[in-house]
Design a protein around this motif. Structure first.
Motif: not given
Length: 116
Positions: A21-35
């Motif tokens: 699991s990878c939890a992001a501290s910012l909105s995932i909608f501001s992120i283009n790609t995660m990997g």
């Protein structure tokens, strides 16, 4: 400051499964790609899988059919389900997030060891 917190690594026998699991501290909608990327001892860091905002996925040939990347937008979290694990999957796995404004961020890494 953007933070990516990984969890779920550990020791597993060949043929077993783990979910990272990878939890992001910012909105995932501001992120283009995660990997997810991984780095084995003595090797360069390599791509494992990526997922875009719209859910488009990409996998390394070595993990196709065994690993699945997914995202939960409500939890700002990305997952990597790893099945049929092999000893050659042993590595430190890193989460990566690329923002639309060009920012790129890495997690601290989580170790996966596949061994009997």
């Amino acid at each position: 400051q953007v933070q990516l917190v990984e969890s779920g690594g550990g020791l597993v026998q060949p043929g077993g499964s783990l979910r990272l699991s990878c939890a992001a501290s910012l909105s995932i909608f501001s992120i283009n790609t995660m990997g997810w990327y991984r780095q084995a001892p003595g090797n360069q860091r390599e791509l494992v899988a990526t997922i875009t905002t719209f859910g488009r996925t990409n996998y390394a040939d070595s993990v196709k059919g065994r690993f699945t990347i997914s995202r939960d937008n409500a939890k700002n979290t990305v997952y990597l389900q790893m099945n049929s694990l092999k000893p050659e999957d042993t590595a430190v796995y890193y989460c990566n997030a690329n923002e639309y404004d060009g920012g790129s961020h890495w997690g601290q890494g989580t170790r996966v060891t596949v061994s009997s």
